[in-house]
Design a protein around this motif. Sequence first.
Motif, PDB file in Angstrom:
ATOM      1  N   PRO A 137       0.846  -1.206   0.000  1.00 49.63           N
ATOM      2  CA  PRO A 137       0.000   0.000   0.000  1.00 49.63           C
ATOM      3  C   PRO A 137       0.879   1.254   0.000  1.00 49.63           C
ATOM      4  CG  PRO A 137      -0.662  -1.520   1.758  1.00 49.63           C
ATOM      5  CD  PRO A 137       0.622  -2.040   1.183  1.00 49.63           C
ATOM      6  N   PRO A 138       0.384   2.347  -0.573  1.00 45.22           N
ATOM      7  CA  PRO A 138       1.156   3.596  -0.559  1.00 45.22           C
ATOM      8  C   PRO A 138       1.429   4.050   0.872  1.00 45.22           C
ATOM      9  CG  PRO A 138      -0.789   3.802  -1.953  1.00 45.22           C
ATOM     10  CD  PRO A 138      -0.902   2.493  -1.239  1.00 45.22           C
ATOM     11  N   VAL A 139       2.566   4.722   1.061  1.00 44.69           N
ATOM     12  CA  VAL A 139       2.956   5.244   2.370  1.00 44.69           C
ATOM     13  C   VAL A 139       3.195   6.744   2.226  1.00 44.69           C
ATOM     14  CG1 VAL A 139       4.707   5.188   4.192  1.00 44.69           C
ATOM     15  CG2 VAL A 139       3.998   3.059   3.089  1.00 44.69           C
ATOM     16  N   TYR A 140       2.663   7.506   3.193  1.00 44.46           N
ATOM     17  CA  TYR A 140       2.840   8.954   3.214  1.00 44.46           C
ATOM     18  C   TYR A 140       4.015   9.281   4.128  1.00 44.46           C
ATOM     19  CZ  TYR A 140      -1.753   8.555   1.229  1.00 44.46           C
ATOM     20  OH  TYR A 140      -2.802   8.196   0.424  1.00 44.46           O
ATOM     21  N   TYR A 141       4.982   9.995   3.602  1.00 43.18           N
ATOM     22  CA  TYR A 141       6.154  10.423   4.357  1.00 43.18           C
ATOM     23  C   TYR A 141       6.033  11.928   4.588  1.00 43.18           C
ATOM     24  CZ  TYR A 141       8.569   5.958   4.006  1.00 43.18           C
ATOM     25  OH  TYR A 141       8.933   4.637   4.146  1.00 43.18           O
ATOM     26  N   ILE A 142       6.032  12.307   5.862  1.00 45.04           N
ATOM     27  CA  ILE A 142       5.770  13.679   6.273  1.00 45.04           C
ATOM     28  C   ILE A 142       7.053  14.309   6.795  1.00 45.04           C
ATOM     29  CG2 ILE A 142       4.468  15.077   7.937  1.00 45.04           C
ATOM     30  CD1 ILE A 142       2.325  12.805   7.817  1.00 45.04           C
ATOM     31  N   PRO A 143       7.377  15.537   6.343  1.00 48.24           N
ATOM     32  CA  PRO A 143       8.566  16.204   6.888  1.00 48.24           C
ATOM     33  C   PRO A 143       8.453  16.373   8.406  1.00 48.24           C
ATOM     34  CG  PRO A 143       7.714  17.400   4.986  1.00 48.24           C
ATOM     35  CD  PRO A 143       6.694  16.354   5.339  1.00 48.24           C
ATOM     36  N   ARG A 144       9.547  16.191   9.097  1.00 45.38           N
ATOM     37  CA  ARG A 144       9.539  16.358  10.561  1.00 45.38           C
ATOM     38  C   ARG A 144       9.070  17.742  10.966  1.00 45.38           C
ATOM     39  NH1 ARG A 144      14.285  13.091  13.637  1.00 45.38           N
ATOM     40  NH2 ARG A 144      14.077  11.172  12.442  1.00 45.38           N
ATOM     41  N   ALA A 145       9.362  18.748  10.152  1.00 45.14           N
ATOM     42  CA  ALA A 145       8.949  20.117  10.471  1.00 45.14           C
ATOM     43  C   ALA A 145       7.428  20.239  10.553  1.00 45.14           C
ATOM     44  CB  ALA A 145       9.494  21.089   9.428  1.00 45.14           C
ATOM     45  N   ASP A 146       6.706  19.302   9.942  1.00 43.05           N
ATOM     46  CA  ASP A 146       5.239  19.332   9.941  1.00 43.05           C
ATOM     47  C   ASP A 146       4.636  18.395  10.983  1.00 43.05           C
ATOM     48  OD1 ASP A 146       5.395  21.165   7.888  1.00 43.05           O
ATOM     49  OD2 ASP A 146       5.036  19.691   6.308  1.00 43.05           O
ATOM     50  N   ALA A 147       5.455  17.878  11.865  1.00 43.09           N
ATOM     51  CA  ALA A 147       4.989  16.991  12.937  1.00 43.09           C
ATOM     52  C   ALA A 147       5.305  17.630  14.286  1.00 43.09           C
ATOM     53  CB  ALA A 147       5.672  15.631  12.839  1.00 43.09           C
ATOM     54  N   ASP A 148       4.484  17.333  15.266  1.00 45.64           N
ATOM     55  CA  ASP A 148       4.747  17.790  16.626  1.00 45.64           C
ATOM     56  C   ASP A 148       5.648  16.747  17.281  1.00 45.64           C
ATOM     57  OD1 ASP A 148       4.803  18.589  19.271  1.00 45.64           O
ATOM     58  OD2 ASP A 148       2.658  19.048  19.357  1.00 45.64           O
ATOM     59  N   MET A 149       6.935  16.959  17.169  1.00 41.28           N
ATOM     60  CA  MET A 149       7.909  15.989  17.663  1.00 41.28           C
ATOM     61  C   MET A 149       7.862  15.854  19.187  1.00 41.28           C
ATOM     62  SD  MET A 149       9.248  14.671  14.955  1.00 41.28           S
ATOM     63  CE  MET A 149      10.656  13.769  15.590  1.00 41.28           C
ATOM     64  N   THR A 150       7.254  16.829  19.883  1.00 44.55           N
ATOM     65  CA  THR A 150       7.136  16.720  21.339  1.00 44.55           C
ATOM     66  C   THR A 150       6.154  15.622  21.735  1.00 44.55           C
ATOM     67  OG1 THR A 150       5.359  18.367  21.573  1.00 44.55           O
ATOM     68  CG2 THR A 150       7.658  19.185  21.611  1.00 44.55           C
ATOM     69  N   LEU A 151       5.322  15.159  20.792  1.00 46.56           N
ATOM     70  CA  LEU A 151       4.357  14.100  21.066  1.00 46.56           C
ATOM     71  C   LEU A 151       4.916  12.712  20.761  1.00 46.56           C
ATOM     72  CD1 LEU A 151       1.144  15.814  19.641  1.00 46.56           C
ATOM     73  CD2 LEU A 151       1.881  15.648  22.043  1.00 46.56           C
ATOM     74  N   LEU A 152       6.164  12.670  20.283  1.00 45.87           N
ATOM     75  CA  LEU A 152       6.795  11.405  19.908  1.00 45.87           C
ATOM     76  C   LEU A 152       7.943  11.088  20.861  1.00 45.87           C
ATOM     77  CD1 LEU A 152       7.010  11.852  16.039  1.00 45.87           C
ATOM     78  CD2 LEU A 152       5.152  10.870  17.393  1.00 45.87           C
ATOM     79  N   GLN A 153       8.161   9.806  21.060  1.00 44.44           N
ATOM     80  CA  GLN A 153       9.255   9.350  21.923  1.00 44.44           C
ATOM     81  C   GLN A 153      10.091   8.342  21.139  1.00 44.44           C
ATOM     82  OE1 GLN A 153       8.224   6.711  25.275  1.00 44.44           O
ATOM     83  NE2 GLN A 153       9.272   8.223  26.542  1.00 44.44           N
ATOM     84  N   ARG A 154      11.380   8.622  21.015  1.00 45.52           N
ATOM     85  CA  ARG A 154      12.246   7.706  20.260  1.00 45.52           C
ATOM     86  C   ARG A 154      12.227   6.332  20.896  1.00 45.52           C
ATOM     87  NH1 ARG A 154      16.027   7.733  16.200  1.00 45.52           N
ATOM     88  NH2 ARG A 154      16.052   9.983  16.015  1.00 45.52           N
ATOM     89  N   SER A 155      12.163   5.334  20.039  1.00 47.95           N
ATOM     90  CA  SER A 155      12.123   3.934  20.458  1.00 47.95           C
ATOM     91  C   SER A 155      13.498   3.306  20.224  1.00 47.95           C
ATOM     92  CB  SER A 155      11.070   3.215  19.609  1.00 47.95           C
ATOM     93  OG  SER A 155      11.197   1.825  19.722  1.00 47.95           O
ATOM     94  N   PRO A 156      13.830   2.266  20.947  1.00 50.38           N
ATOM     95  CA  PRO A 156      15.097   1.577  20.670  1.00 50.38           C
ATOM     96  C   PRO A 156      15.019   0.689  19.426  1.00 50.38           C
ATOM     97  CG  PRO A 156      13.977   0.538  22.517  1.00 50.38           C
ATOM     98  CD  PRO A 156      13.178   1.766  22.160  1.00 50.38           C
ATOM     99  N   ARG A 157      13.819   0.476  18.896  1.00 51.89           N
ATOM    100  CA  ARG A 157      13.648  -0.412  17.740  1.00 51.89           C
ATOM    101  C   ARG A 157      14.312   0.165  16.487  1.00 51.89           C
ATOM    102  NH1 ARG A 157       8.192  -2.114  14.441  1.00 51.89           N
ATOM    103  NH2 ARG A 157       9.289  -3.480  13.003  1.00 51.89           N
ATOM    104  N   THR A 158      14.901  -0.709  15.705  1.00 54.12           N
ATOM    105  CA  THR A 158      15.447  -0.360  14.389  1.00 54.12           C
ATOM    106  C   THR A 158      15.113  -1.494  13.431  1.00 54.12           C
ATOM    107  OG1 THR A 158      17.592  -1.374  14.846  1.00 54.12           O
ATOM    108  CG2 THR A 158      17.372   0.987  15.335  1.00 54.12           C
ATOM    109  N   SER A 159      15.175  -1.209  12.161  1.00 58.24           N
ATOM    110  CA  SER A 159      15.008  -2.250  11.146  1.00 58.24           C
ATOM    111  C   SER A 159      15.794  -1.833   9.914  1.00 58.24           C
ATOM    112  CB  SER A 159      13.525  -2.468  10.807  1.00 58.24           C
ATOM    113  OG  SER A 159      12.978  -1.320  10.199  1.00 58.24           O
ATOM    114  N   HIS A 160      15.870  -2.738   8.971  1.00 58.05           N
ATOM    115  CA  HIS A 160      16.624  -2.463   7.741  1.00 58.05           C
ATOM    116  C   HIS A 160      15.797  -2.863   6.528  1.00 58.05           C
ATOM    117  CE1 HIS A 160      20.012  -1.959   5.066  1.00 58.05           C
ATOM    118  NE2 HIS A 160      19.669  -3.088   4.509  1.00 58.05           N
ATOM    119  N   CYS A 161      15.762  -1.979   5.552  1.00 59.38           N
ATOM    120  CA  CYS A 161      15.147  -2.272   4.245  1.00 59.38           C
ATOM    121  C   CYS A 161      16.275  -2.264   3.218  1.00 59.38           C
ATOM    122  CB  CYS A 161      14.114  -1.209   3.887  1.00 59.38           C
ATOM    123  SG  CYS A 161      13.500  -1.361   2.184  1.00 59.38           S
TER     124      CYS A 161
END
Length: 127
Positions: free
Chosen positions: A48-72
């Motif tokens: 399915p299509p995925v929407y990628y949003i610039p960080r400047a358009d997100a409220d980064m204070t509502l997000l918490q970095r996770s230790p999870r990582t993955s590789h494509c």
Amino acid sequence: MTTAAMKTPGPDHPISMELLAGRVIVTAGGKVIADSANALILREASYPPVYYIPRADADMTLLQRSPRTSHCPYKGDAAYFSIPAAGPRGTDAVWTYEETYPAVSPIAGHLAFYPDRVDAIEIRQEP
């Protein structure tokens, strides 16, 4: 970046990107997490299509970095963020490629959201 082999999109695994004609609004936990008229839409193979949003358009204070990582193998290494306001469903709800492989460089530093881990990803067509 990992040392895994980089794959290049092609006829067997196409990837295309374009600026979304309109606005994308992401809500979770009853809050607007992102609101962007500058989102990219990435279409990859049969996914399915995925929407990628610039960080400047997100409220980064509502997000918490996770230790999870993955590789494509086509995009590179992904980092994750959780949305605490969304409760357990918001765990690892957001991913980002902070550095990308060259073929998908426009999405570097953008955020993408799992639709089933947020309240809504609303697309509004601008007049």
